[in-house]
Scaffold this motif. Structure first.
Motif, short mmCIF file in Angstrom:
data_model
loop_
_atom_site.label_atom_id
_atom_site.label_comp_id
_atom_site.label_asym_id
_atom_site.label_seq_id
_atom_site.Cartn_x
_atom_site.Cartn_y
_atom_site.Cartn_z
N ARG A 286 12.06 -9.56 -3.90
CA ARG A 286 12.78 -8.40 -4.60
C ARG A 286 11.97 -7.33 -4.40
O ARG A 286 12.86 -6.39 -4.41
N VAL A 287 10.79 -7.49 -4.39
CA VAL A 287 9.88 -6.09 -3.82
C VAL A 287 10.67 -5.36 -2.70
O VAL A 287 10.95 -4.08 -2.68
N GLU A 288 10.57 -6.18 -1.74
CA GLU A 288 11.00 -5.48 -0.54
C GLU A 288 12.64 -5.11 -0.30
O GLU A 288 12.89 -3.83 -0.32
N ALA B 185 14.71 -4.53 -3.29
CA ALA B 185 14.83 -3.46 -4.15
C ALA B 185 14.09 -2.14 -4.26
O ALA B 185 14.65 -1.26 -4.60
N LEU B 186 12.85 -2.37 -3.43
CA LEU B 186 11.91 -1.21 -3.66
C LEU B 186 11.62 -0.55 -2.33
O LEU B 186 11.96 0.61 -1.78
N LEU C 185 13.24 2.56 -0.24
CA LEU C 185 12.44 3.75 -0.32
C LEU C 185 12.21 4.25 0.97
O LEU C 185 12.18 5.31 1.42
#
Length: 280
Positions: A229-231, A233-234, A238
């Motif tokens: 999820r971090v990769e 969604a963020l 970015l």
């Protein structure tokens, strides 16, 4: 490893950021054509290190050709790992995240690219553009047409190569910029892998904690899971945002995007820094 799209966009973001920041250098004064060629090379080179993994998506870029090349690179990387590892390095295969994931390889790829283009201009740049265009397309569109992807990627790479090289003047300065672009793309890949759970042996063969293959990484709470999820969604969005923003700055400086005339793309220029004078 991070996912293909994140790696590919990180290569573009790194190239764009370097050329945007290096305003008063040769990289900061590239022509529009030269910048675009470098962007394609850096984006593709950001997938290049993962050719050491026969099961990676990028190893299927050009079908059996890259699949066979990936197996060879994996075997060479495995051999280098086994010969240079210390007793404190992990007892792993070493084929993946080995030699191609080091600064030594990035420098090697940059030098070979520059030398090849300088000495064989008639064919080297088109061949390299075709190869790295294919890697870039494979990385960004990693789930595209899985049954006939090699055919479609080959066709797309040919069109991208023709579009870029139709304008580009092949000079020694462009050759050097191409080499730098490939090196930048590789380093962007390493940084992306370094923030995953496994880390990345970027500094090989420098011994750290008595390990020549020390996995460089931030503290565990700052690492991400590949495809998590971090990769998705963020980090991915970015990196894409930075790539678009920095590309706009670099291209506008090169004379493209006239609609941005009068728009302040670099907020830090609004800050009045003190004029420090240490000599007269």
């Amino acid at each position: 490893m991070a996912t293909g799209p994140t790696h590919a966009m990180s290569g573009l973001a790194a190239w764009a950021a370097v050329t945007a920041i290096a305003a008063d250098t040769a990289l900061g004064t590239l022509s529009i054509k030269g910048w675009l060629v470098g962007a394609v090379l850096a984006t593709g080179a950001a997938l290049l290190p993962d050719l050491d993994h026969p099961e990676s998506t990028v190893s299927s870029t050009f079908g059996q050709v890259t699949a066979a090349g990936s197996k060879l690179i994996n075997a060479v990387s495995h051999g280098i790992y086994q010969v240079t590892r210390t007793s404190r390095d992990s007892d792993r295969d070493g084929g993946h995240r080995g030699f191609t994931h080091t600064l030594v390889f990035a420098a090697f790829a940059a030098v070979i690219t520059t030398a090849t283009i300088q000495t064989s201009r008639s064919w080297a740049l088109p061949v390299l553009m075709f190869f790295f265009s294919g890697l870039a397309v494979r990385g960004i569109m990693h789930k595209w047409c899985p049954r006939n992807d090699a055919l479609w990627i080959t066709g797309t790479a040919i069109m991208l190569t023709y579009a870029c090289l139709k304008w580009t003047d092949q000079t020694s300065a462009d050759a050097a910029a191409c080499g730098v672009a490939v090196g930048i793309g590789c380093i962007a890949h390493y940084l992306g892998d370094a923030i995953t759970e496994q880390g990345c042996p970027i500094l090989w063969p420098v011994p750290i904690a008595w390990r020549t293959w020390f996995p460089v990484a931030p503290p565990k709470f700052l690492r991400m899971r590949t495809g998590g999820r971090v990769e998705m969604a963020l980090v991915g969005p970015l990196v894409t945002l930075v790539a678009v923003w920095a590309s706009a700055i670099a291209l506008h400086r090169a004379g493209a995007l006239p609609m941005l005339d009068g728009v302040n793309m670099t907020p830090w220029n609004l800050i009045d820094l003190p004029d420090w004078k240490f000599w007269t």
